[in-house]
Scaffold this active site. Structure first.
Site, PDB file in Angstrom:
ATOM      1  N   GLY A   2       7.481 -15.650  61.180  1.00 16.78           N
ATOM      2  CA  GLY A   2       7.721 -15.780  59.748  1.00 16.78           C
ATOM      3  C   GLY A   2       7.261 -17.151  59.286  1.00 16.78           C
ATOM      4  N   GLY A   5       9.108 -19.958  61.428  1.00 22.12           N
ATOM      5  CA  GLY A   5       9.113 -19.969  62.891  1.00 22.12           C
ATOM      6  C   GLY A   5       8.918 -18.591  63.476  1.00 22.12           C
ATOM      7  N   ASP A 119      17.750 -14.043  49.856  1.00 22.29           N
ATOM      8  CA  ASP A 119      16.572 -13.300  50.314  1.00 22.29           C
ATOM      9  C   ASP A 119      16.998 -11.937  50.867  1.00 22.29           C
ATOM     10  OD1 ASP A 119      13.847 -12.923  50.589  1.00 22.29           O
ATOM     11  OD2 ASP A 119      13.706 -13.944  52.519  1.00 22.29           O
TER      12      ASP A 119
END
Length: 244
Positions: A2, A5, A119
C-alpha cells in the site's frame, strides 16, 4: 503493498498460528508520516473488539528502519474481493445484514473511544472463514480529543468520500457513517453508488447524492437504511444508535 508499506503473512514458530506483519519503511517517511505510523501502532494497541483486527505487537526491525506491526490474520480475505468474486450474483439479505451489523458495531466501538477511522471501505473490512467481519487498516485514523472536536484534513478513498470532506468542511464520526452507507450499498448492488470517469464528475455525483436505487430483491426497510445513511447533511444522517 500500500502507500505506507507492505504486509507479510508470518507464522509464529511457538504456536504455529499465522499473523500479518505490516512493515512501514520509516526511512522513506518525513517526520509527520513517521509519527503517523507510530500513532497507528499505539492506536491499535488500545482497540479490543471482535469486529476489529486484533493488534498483537509492534517493534522496530533491527537491521532496517522498519516499524513492524503484528496483527491477527483474517483468513477469509476482504469484503472488496468477496464482492468482486460474486460474478454478479447478489448476496442473500441475511448475509448483507450480518456484515453490515458487524461493521456498524466496529464503528460504534471506535467512535465511543473518540477515534475516526477515515478510510472505511470494502478493502479495509476483513473476513474470517467463520464469517466474522473485522475492520482494519487504521493508517489514517485520528483520535478526537474532545467529543465535539472536528477534523479538517482531506483523506480517504474517492468513492467513499463524504460530501463534507469534498467541501473541505470540518467533519466528525458521521463521515465514517457515510462511508458505511457506501459499503452497505456496495454489498447490495455489487458496485459503488457513485461512479464517474473523472474526479470532478465523481465529486459532483457525491454532492448531488446521485445513485441508482439498490436492487429490489432486498426489503424496502433494508433499502431505506441506505438512503438514510447517504444523506448530504451529516446532521440529518442516520446515527449508528438508530441503525441498531
Amino acid at each position: 503493498k500500500g502507500n505506507m508499506g507492505a504486509c507479510a503473512l508470518a507464522r509464529n514458530n511457538d504456536d504455529g498460528r499465522y499473523y500479518v506483519i505490516k512493515q512501514v519503511d520509516l526511512a522513506k517517511l518525513n517526520k509527520k508520516e513517521r509519527q503517523q505510523s507510530l500513532n497507528e501502532a499505539k492506536l491499535l494497541s488500545q482497540l479490543r473488539h471482535p469486529n476489529i483486527i486484533n493488534y498483537v505487537d509492534s517493534f522496530l526491525a533491527r537491521k532496517s528502519d522498519h516499524l513492524c506491526i503484528v496483527m491477527e490474520f483474517a483468513d477469509g480475505g476482504d469484503l472488496g474481493a468477496k464482492i468482486k468474486h460474486t460474478h454478479g450474483v447478489n448476496f442473500p439479505q441475511d448475509q448483507v445484514l450480518d456484515w453490515f451489523i458487524q461493521c456498524a458495531l466496529s464503528l460504534l466501538n471506535i467512535h465511543g473511544k473518540k477515534i475516526l477511522h477515515r478510510d472505511v471501505k470494502t478493502q479495509n473490512i476483513f473476513l474470517t472463514q467463520e464469517g466474522v467481519c473485522k475492520l482494519g487498516d487504521f493508517g489514517i485514523a485520528r483520535t478526537l480529543n474532545s467529543t465535539f472536536d472536528q477534523a479538517n484534513t482531506f483523506v480517504g478513498t474517492p468513492y467513499y468520500l463524504s460530501p463534507e470532506l469534498i467541501l473541505e468542511r470540518p467533519y466528525d464520526a458521521m463521515s465514517d457513517v457515510w462511508a458505511l452507507g457506501v459499503v452497505l450499498y456496495e454489498t447490495m448492488a455489487l458496485k459503488h453508488p457513485f461512479n464517474a470517469n473523472d474526479m470532478k464528475s465523481l465529486m459532483h455525483r457525491i454532492l448531488k447524492v446521485q445513485y441508482e436505487a439498490p436492487p429490489h430483491i432486498y426489503s424496502a426497510e433494508m433499502r431505506s437504511i441506505v438512503s438514510r445513511l447517504l444523506v448530504k447533511d451529516p446532521a440529518q444522517r442516520m446515527r449508528l444508535s438508530e441503525v441498531f
